[in-house]
Motif scaffolding. Structure first.
Motif, PDB file in Angstrom:
ATOM      1  N   LEU A   6      -1.657 -32.078  23.351  1.00  0.00           N
ATOM      2  CA  LEU A   6      -1.168 -33.394  23.778  1.00  0.00           C
ATOM      3  C   LEU A   6       0.352 -33.397  23.894  1.00  0.00           C
ATOM      4  O   LEU A   6       0.924 -34.004  24.800  1.00  0.00           O
ATOM      5  N   PHE A   9       1.274 -31.684  27.030  1.00  0.00           N
ATOM      6  CA  PHE A   9       0.956 -32.562  28.153  1.00  0.00           C
ATOM      7  C   PHE A   9       2.027 -33.644  28.305  1.00  0.00           C
ATOM      8  O   PHE A   9       2.481 -33.962  29.407  1.00  0.00           O
ATOM      9  N   LEU A  34      -3.908 -35.164  37.542  1.00  0.00           N
ATOM     10  CA  LEU A  34      -4.560 -35.502  36.285  1.00  0.00           C
ATOM     11  C   LEU A  34      -6.026 -35.829  36.500  1.00  0.00           C
ATOM     12  O   LEU A  34      -6.395 -36.424  37.522  1.00  0.00           O
ATOM     13  N   SER A  35      -6.831 -35.500  35.536  1.00  0.00           N
ATOM     14  CA  SER A  35      -8.202 -35.976  35.533  1.00  0.00           C
ATOM     15  C   SER A  35      -8.204 -37.377  34.935  1.00  0.00           C
ATOM     16  O   SER A  35      -7.226 -37.804  34.296  1.00  0.00           O
ATOM     17  N   ALA A  37      -9.851 -38.276  32.431  1.00  0.00           N
ATOM     18  CA  ALA A  37      -9.799 -38.098  30.980  1.00  0.00           C
ATOM     19  C   ALA A  37      -8.365 -37.903  30.500  1.00  0.00           C
ATOM     20  O   ALA A  37      -7.969 -38.435  29.457  1.00  0.00           O
ATOM     21  N   GLU A  38      -7.584 -37.108  31.237  1.00  0.00           N
ATOM     22  CA  GLU A  38      -6.180 -36.889  30.874  1.00  0.00           C
ATOM     23  C   GLU A  38      -5.375 -38.181  31.005  1.00  0.00           C
ATOM     24  O   GLU A  38      -4.538 -38.494  30.161  1.00  0.00           O
ATOM     25  N   LEU A  39      -5.639 -38.932  32.064  1.00  0.00           N
ATOM     26  CA  LEU A  39      -4.939 -40.202  32.248  1.00  0.00           C
ATOM     27  C   LEU A  39      -5.243 -41.165  31.101  1.00  0.00           C
ATOM     28  O   LEU A  39      -4.359 -41.916  30.664  1.00  0.00           O
ATOM     29  N   SER A  40      -6.461 -41.120  30.601  1.00  0.00           N
ATOM     30  CA  SER A  40      -6.854 -42.040  29.524  1.00  0.00           C
ATOM     31  C   SER A  40      -6.079 -41.797  28.236  1.00  0.00           C
ATOM     32  O   SER A  40      -6.059 -42.650  27.344  1.00  0.00           O
ATOM     33  N   LEU A  41      -5.431 -40.629  28.102  1.00  0.00           N
ATOM     34  CA  LEU A  41      -4.627 -40.322  26.915  1.00  0.00           C
ATOM     35  C   LEU A  41      -3.233 -40.945  26.990  1.00  0.00           C
ATOM     36  O   LEU A  41      -2.467 -40.851  26.035  1.00  0.00           O
ATOM     37  N   CYS A  42      -2.923 -41.565  28.129  1.00  0.00           N
ATOM     38  CA  CYS A  42      -1.553 -42.046  28.369  1.00  0.00           C
ATOM     39  C   CYS A  42      -1.487 -43.566  28.325  1.00  0.00           C
ATOM     40  O   CYS A  42      -1.153 -44.229  29.313  1.00  0.00           O
ATOM     41  N   GLU A  49       3.546 -40.692  23.196  1.00  0.00           N
ATOM     42  CA  GLU A  49       2.492 -40.753  24.209  1.00  0.00           C
ATOM     43  C   GLU A  49       2.993 -41.510  25.436  1.00  0.00           C
ATOM     44  O   GLU A  49       3.570 -42.588  25.316  1.00  0.00           O
TER      45      GLU A  49
END
Length: 255
Positions: A6, A9, A34-35, A37-42, A49
């Protein structure tokens, strides 16, 4: 290991933001792919973050709007996802916060396009979401091309509506318990500034039994060469208000 991934990223996202803002003019701007799923981490919920959102597959860094998009903000539900559909429908439930824009009308798609322009004007674009709108190489998908065609149709319809509004500006209207309903025309009625006031008429759209009040030019050149020089008064889509003088600038409306 996850924490390290993370962090890496987050650094990549930070680099994209800086390069996208011209801090390294010798380098080509980095476009992140970005996928979902990756966008959801932001969502900006943890220290370090990133705070991102996407519209029609285009990703924006909205860190400068953290009070709106960050945790607890009025629009925090938009962070970390592509919620394109919600920008048109106003549905901010989980079912509405999605990127699926199928079934939306051209003018609804135009609303999304206007929001996309807003984000381009106010926030930094940093990448694209791989999926519905862009493929794994960042190229537009057929779905995006269809969405863009609908937005173009929305622009055409909007221009058509603006032209109609200039031809037939909406009336002013008011209601009171003592006097009932009244409609009238002025040189600014309907938000259309012009050098004529016009007279109130009921305008019926083709195929509709319902009407709305518009201000009609009572003299001068008509839109159709088949009509006389009485402005638009002979237009077959128009009807006079009962009990109102044909050239009066206001009319009492009988319920």
């Amino acid at each position: 290991m996850l924490r390290g991934a993370l962090a890496a990223f987050a650094l990549a996202l930070a680099a994209a933001w800086f390069w996208g803002h011209g801090f390294d003019p010798g380098q080509r701007p980095l476009v992140l792919l970005l996928s979902a799923a990756e966008l959801s981490l932001c969502r900006g919920s943890e220290e370090g973050e990133r705070l991102l959102l996407a519209v029609l597959g285009q990703v924006f860094d909205v860190e400068s709007g953290r009070r709106h998009y960050g945790p607890g903000g009025a629009y925090s539900s938009l962070a970390g996802k592509d919620a394109s559909r919600a920008f048109a429908t106003g549905d901010f439930s989980p079912a509405g916060l999605v990127d699926d824009v199928s079934g939306l009308a051209p003018l609804e798609m135009l609303t999304i396009q206007n929001w996309l322009s807003f984000y381009h004007k106010n926030y930094a674009p940093v990448g694209k979401v791989v999926g519905r709108f862009y493929d794994e190489n960042g190229a537009p998908t057929e779905y995006l091309r269809q969405a863009e065609a609908l937005m173009a149709e929305g622009q055409r319809l909007q221009a058509q509506e603006e032209d109609k509004k200039k031809q037939f500006p909406p009336c002013n209207s008011e209601w009171s318990s003592a006097g009932g309903s009244r409609v009238w025309c002025s040189k600014q009625s309907g938000g259309v500034h012009r050098d004529w006031s016009g007279v109130p008429r009921k305008l019926y759209e083709p195929g509709s039994s319902h009407s709305h009040c518009v201000c009609v030019k009572a003299q001068g050149q008509p839109s159709s060469p088949q009509m006389s020089h009485r402005g638009e008064l002979e237009n077959p889509l128009l009807q006079e208000y009962e009990g109102c003088h044909p050239l009066a600038e206001w009319c009492a409306v009988k319920e």
